[in-house]
Design a protein around this motif. Structure first.
Motif: not given
Ligand SMILES: Nc1ncnc2c1ncn2[C@@H]1O[C@H](COP(=O)(O)OP(=O)(O)OP(=O)(O)O)[C@@H](O)[C@H]1O
Ligand SMILES: [Mg+2]
Lengths: 295, 257
Positions: A173, A176, B84-86, B92-93, B155, B158, B162, B175
């Motif tokens: 995070v 990013s 970006r999201v994985y 992402g968090t 998600q 996230a 993002a 994602h």
């Protein structure tokens, strides 16, 4: 009995600031920072050196914080910029600091009984009534720990503090967010070791002397306090993590004292500490597993 | 305009496990293009995204954004213009921080992380509104730690995080793969809305061929580090799931999903 309790409280509180520092590295950054064993006596060495020179004991505390923070920064740079493993960076720092501490303090034992300290100076002589004297040290320690705790709480609520928590929580995070996670870690290690060194300074001022070996087991004491605090008192919702960590430090010192009161001599102290630490680790693992099994 | 020029990428160079993934790989992505990427497991999709984002170095070649060489720009600096999201919702968090704290972090991207209060109280209502668009009830849970949310909820969060601040590129790596069909659908719609609204250049890796066909205006298929299919515009619109399946079968490999 009362003196014993006050003694434990004093010791627990003096190590409380250390526990706050270790909380930053061990809990927030998830970094096993062994430099603590060197920065705790570093704070002590700086304090005795400055106090011997006749400097104001409060300024000596501030100075130990700054120099501790500098040492923590170097640990961080060794780890982040030169990619040395976290544990090893701390060990390098701790080993090097042993000599540095001797240099700063001048010798392995330095007494400052006769000098002013934050607990014993002309101002206190004038202001504090005789009857309150036995509680003076513990009260002052309480105030100092409280101030440091509040400062840390406030910092952790700032943008920079959020980022510090994020880097321990999920590095991805931070990346990013277009921030260099390495820099954040260095800042975190710096603040943490500032706390630790200041704790060393407080410890030395309370005891009236510096000894090169006071750092041995500092990390263990810190981590034990953090684990006891968070695991035992973490469920109490109105207590902040920082508060539980300080209470953990007092509880830990109580445990050590109880063990010693069972007839063990002070030579055995480190062994007791180690065994106690092991017990704490094992029981906290057991708790975690049980919680997982229920989930 | 994003360009990968003559990229060479070796994994484990100099060892017995040495493997050349990309050998002279080229790709141009125009502004506001929405590229879906499909391909078998191990074909190099994630590696390509990692190369674009700077998560892994390249052995040779150049990466350019709008003509500027960013090959040596560190990963974190590139993220200034990238969201970006994985595949893994956990990435992402921050699990131990609350939804509000996570939103505040994301909101501050690109600004200085100084000693001001981490959460700007005036912004909370805005966060609530953004979250309520998801229809997941997250706006009622602002003080809940993100670790306790379900994968889909995380998600979605996230995705919001993002794309909260101005970015140019959106990088999505499977994602929706960890989500149930209904939540996946929701996240895909959210993706479409955000991409449209913010005019983002998007690269979306997916194993769901229907998504690949329905979404975006360009489709890439990768195999062993090479592009084996590249359709855009009308050609892309004419594509159907069966066409892609055929192509998959032709290169005779089983497809992941
Ligand atoms: N860090 C690494 N070290 C060594 N080899 C790697 C590494 N990362 C990827 N590879 C190899 O590179 C190839 C491409 O991997 P990559 O993850 O890019 O595939 P992918 O297309 O994303 O696959 P999937 O659909 O399974 O996610 C694989 O053969 C993989 O084994
Ligand atoms: Mg992949």
């Amino acid at each position: 009995m009362l003196t014993l309790i006050i003694g434990i409280l004093e010791e627990g509180l003096a190590y409380g600031v250390l526990a706050l520092g270790v909380y930053i590295t061990y809990k927030i950054l998830d970094f096993p920072d062994l430099s603590v064993d060197g920065t705790f006596p570093l704070g002590g060495a700086v304090t005795v050196a400055l106090i011997s020179m006749g400097l104001n004991p409060l300024i000596a505390l501030l100075a130990s914080f700054l120099i501790g923070a500098f040492a923590g920064m170097i640990t961080g740079i060794i780890h982040v910029r030169f990619r040395v493993r976290d544990m090893l960076s701390g060990i390098i720092m701790m080993t090097g600091l042993y000599s540095v501490n001797l240099r700063i303090a001048g010798s392995a034992n330095v007494a400052i009984f006769t000098k002013d300290s934050i607990f014993d100076n002309s101002f206190i002589d004038r202001v504090v009534p005789e009857g309150f004297r036995p509680y003076l040290v513990v009260t002052l320690l309480f105030v100092i720990v409280l101030i440091m705790k509040i400062l840390l709480d406030v910092y952790l609520k700032t943008k920079s503090g959020y980022l510090l928590r994020a880097v321990g929580d999920n590095e991805t995070v931070v990346t990013s967010l277009a921030k260099d996670k390495g820099t954040i870690k260095i800042i975190g290690l710096s603040i943490a070791n500032g706390f630790v060194a200041m704790s060393g300074g407080i410890f030395v001022q309370r005891n009236g002397f510096f000894e090169i070996s006071i750092g041995t087991g500092a990390l263990v004491a810190g981590v034990a306090s953090v684990i006891i605090g968070i695991n035992l008192l973490g469920k109490v919702s109105f207590l902040k993590a920082t508060t539980t960590v300080i209470l953990g430090s007092i509880l830990y010192k109580t445990c050590v004292q109880i063990a010693i009161s069972f007839g063990l001599v002070s030579q055995d102290r480190k062994l007791i500490t180690a065994i106690l630490f092991l017990i704490i680790l094992i029981t906290s693992n057991g708790r975690k597993r049980r919680v997982k099994a229920h989930a | 305009m994003l360009r990968l020029i003559d990229i060479n990428k070796y994994y484990n160079p100099g060892t017995v496990n040495e493997m050349c993934l990309f050998d002279g790989f080229n790709l141009d992505i125009r502004e506001e293009e929405f590229v879906s990427v499909v391909g078998s497991n191990g074909s190099g999709k994630t590696s390509m995204l990692n190369i674009i984002c700077g998560s892994i170095p390249v052995d040779n070649g150049k990466i350019e954004i709008n003509g500027t060489d960013i090959t040596n720009m560190p990963e974190y600096k590139r993220q200034m213009r990238i969201g970006r999201v994985y595949q893994n919702p956990a990435l992402g968090t921050c699990p131990n921080m609350t939804i509000l704290e996570n939103m505040s972090l994301a909101d501050n991207k690109g600004k200085s992380f100084n000693l001001q209060l981490g959460t700007n109280k005036k912004r909370i209502n805005g966060y609530r509104e953004t979250l309520s668009r998801l229809g997941l009830g997250l706006e009622e849970k602002m003080d809940v730690t993100v670790g306790t949310l379900s994968g889909g909820q995380r998600q979605a969060l996230a995705m919001i995080m993002a794309t909260m601040t101005p970015i140019e590129f959106l990088i999505l790596d499977e994602h929706t793969a960890a989500l149930d069909p209904k939540t996946a659908e929701l996240i895909m719609e959210l993706t479409r809305d955000i991409v449209k609204e913010k005019k983002l250049t998007t690269i979306m890796v997916t194993h769901n061929l229907r998504y690949a066909v329905e979404y975006g205006n360009r489709l890439l298929m990768m195999h062993q580090g090479e592009l084996v299919l590249d359709k855009c515009g009308e050609e892309k619109h004419a594509l159907e799931v069966d066409d892609i399946l055929d192509k998959f079968n032709k290169i005779s490999i089983e497809c992941g999903n």
